[in-house]
Enzyme design. Structure first.
Site, PDB file in Angstrom:
ATOM      1  CB  SER A  13       4.932   2.612  -9.154  1.00  0.00           C
ATOM      2  OG  SER A  13       3.970   1.758  -8.587  1.00  0.00           O
ATOM      3  CB  CYS A  14       6.677   5.614  -5.462  1.00  0.00           C
ATOM      4  SG  CYS A  14       7.062   6.345  -3.894  1.00  0.00           S
ATOM      5  N   PRO A  15       6.446   2.857  -3.425  1.00  0.00           N
ATOM      6  CG  PRO A  15       6.317   2.102  -1.180  1.00  0.00           C
ATOM      7  CD  PRO A  15       5.525   2.189  -2.477  1.00  0.00           C
ATOM      8  CG  ASP A  40       8.255   5.597 -10.309  1.00  0.00           C
ATOM      9  OD1 ASP A  40       7.726   6.511 -10.968  1.00  0.00           O
ATOM     10  OD2 ASP A  40       8.114   5.473  -9.082  1.00  0.00           O
TER      11      ASP A  40
END
Lengths: 75, 405
Positions: A13-15, A40
């Protein structure tokens, strides 16, 4: 589409996907194509936005069974 | 009356594509103003703490427990229904899926959550209650908290970049996805979304049917939590990004969205505080003025902000960002929520008293900016800081001076 390099970001997931994308592209040669996989939903907007910002060419995006596939050509 | 399919068209326009983050920012600010009118403006970390205290209470560790159940704690419920709202919204938009990241990432989620818990309890506020709400509420501590977030985020981002080079295995390994919303036989997911909405309406009507004012307030937190969660998921609103992006990709989208959101809140909050709107029977105007002035100016908030900034960057979501991503099915953020929930009561019980003792009183007070600058001066100062932030983000977007990738 034929890719010169692959990057698997499934489950991340981010980042992390964008950091990995930037690192991979950095090591590629100009004109080469990267195939990136991710799960994601944020990547759907983040990847094209990053390409636009950095001048790399966002070629294509598709989705199958929750896995997003992106093709990016290094500038 | 309608042409066939207009409702479907409306649904698709809301859930077909992500909303721009600034749209989410404005809508969230309006909800935040409503929360302020109802009781307290938006915060999140005290809700995590309450959930954690209830967990310790159940486990028999009463020294870290509480007598206030989750069902009577407005902020804890707000948190839970933000998760529900994001869950519903991701089901509707076919973005839900249980995504289990590699083990190293799950550990980072947990550690990030625990750090956020320490930061939020030490600094007295997180990115939402302490900063986003706090700055609009003219809190001096919000400024030092923000400075802390910036330092913490910068350091943690450097760590992530280093980790990628030196320890790439942490973010590699087996990952799994389940219950993805796209493809065949997934129609039940949208129906489940509608069922969840029906459940929220049922709970809302149960709470608001009570003759107690406190219960009515809680009922509204359930409903607003659902709405906040939906807005957050659709716009992928992310305060971590507002602090991180200038140092990472250099994009200014997130800072601009958050700045706009604070601006809208600032107008609403200042009117509410200036006129002493709401709860007038219970509270004097000065008590209303001090609402959301939580963060402890200055050093305590700075230390808390740095620790929180480290945590949110490693976890990949702040207190609220963790909630909506958890609702979307990211198991790393489930771990972050767990770390937050477990660590918050521990930090409140052991770390905060120690910090309070060590720091002099002058470094940990509640500072309401109008008390020293007047309302005009305080609003002008906040506007000036927002303008500076905006100029920096846009300049950096163009030049890439501070961006690492």
């Amino acid at each position: 589409m034929q890719a010169d390099q692959n990057l698997d970001c499934k489950g991340l997931s981010c980042p992390m996907p964008i950091i990995k994308l930037a690192k991979t592209i950095k090591k590629m040669n100009s004109g080469e194509v990267l195939e990136m996989l991710g799960t994601d939903p944020g990547s759907k907007t983040d990847v094209p936005a990053w390409c636009e910002k950095t001048g790399n060419v966002f070629l294509e995006q598709s989705e199958e069974g929750g896995t997003y596939k992106f093709y990016i050509k290094k500038k | 009356m309608f042409k066939k399919g207009v409702l479907r068209e409306l649904f698709d326009s809301l859930f077909g594509k992500s909303w721009p983050m600034w749209v989410g920012g404005i809508l969230l600010a309006m909800m935040n103003i409503l929360l302020f009118v109802i009781k307290y403006p938006w915060g999140s970390s005290s809700g995590y703490t309450n959930i954690g205290q209830n967990l310790f209470q159940i486990l028999g560790v009463t020294s870290l427990g509480t007598k206030v159940p989750i069902s009577l704690h407005a902020v804890a419920l707000l948190n839970i229904f933000v998760v529900v709202g994001a869950f519903v919204s991701s089901l509707f938009s076919r973005e839900f899926g249980i995504r289990i990241s590699p083990v190293g990432e799950l550990v980072k989620g947990f550690v990030g959550g625990a750090l956020m818990a320490i930061g939020a309890t030490v600094g007295a506020g997180c990115t939402t209650g302490g900063f986003f709400t706090g700055l609009a509420a003219l809190s001096g501590g919000a400024l030092t908290l923000a400075a802390g977030f910036m330092i913490g985020t910068f350091v943690a981002l450097r760590y992530l970049l280093w980790e990628m080079e030196a320890l790439p295995n942490i973010s590699m390994g087996k990952s799994f996805t389940f219950l993805i919303g796209t493809g065949k036989k997934t129609g039940w997911q949208r129906w489940l979304g509608w069922i969840m909405i029906a459940v929220v309406f049922f709970l809302f009507s149960t709470y608001t049917a009570s003759s107690s004012g406190a219960m009515k307030i809680i009922g509204w937190h359930v409903m607003i939590g659902l709405i906040l969660g939906m807005i957050l998921q659709r716009s992928r609103y992310c305060i971590v990004r507002a602090f991180r992006e200038p140092f990472m990709t250099g994009e200014a989208t997130a800072p601009v969205a958050i700045i706009l959101s604070i601006l809208v809140s600032l107008v609403g909050f200042t009117v509410i505080k200036y006129f002493g709107v709401g709860n007038a029977g219970e509270l004097a105007t000065c008590a209303i003025e001090m609402k959301a002035v939580y963060a402890n100016f200055w050093l305590r908030a700075l230390i808390g902000g740095i620790i929180f900034g480290l945590g949110m960057t490693v976890a990949g979501g702040c207190a609220v960002g963790t909630l909506w991503r958890a609702g979307e099915g990211h198991v790393k953020l489930w771990m972050a929520a767990l770390g937050f929930v477990i660590m918050a009561p521990v930090s409140k019980g052991f770390i905060v008293p120690a910090v309070k003792k060590i720091l002099p009183e002058s470094m940990q007070k509640h500072l309401f900016l109008p008390d020293i600058l007047g309302y005009t001066g305080a609003v002008v100062l906040v506007l000036f800081i927002l303008l500076l932030w905006f100029m920096f983000a846009k300049w950096n977007e163009k030049t890439g001076k501070f961006s690492a990738i």
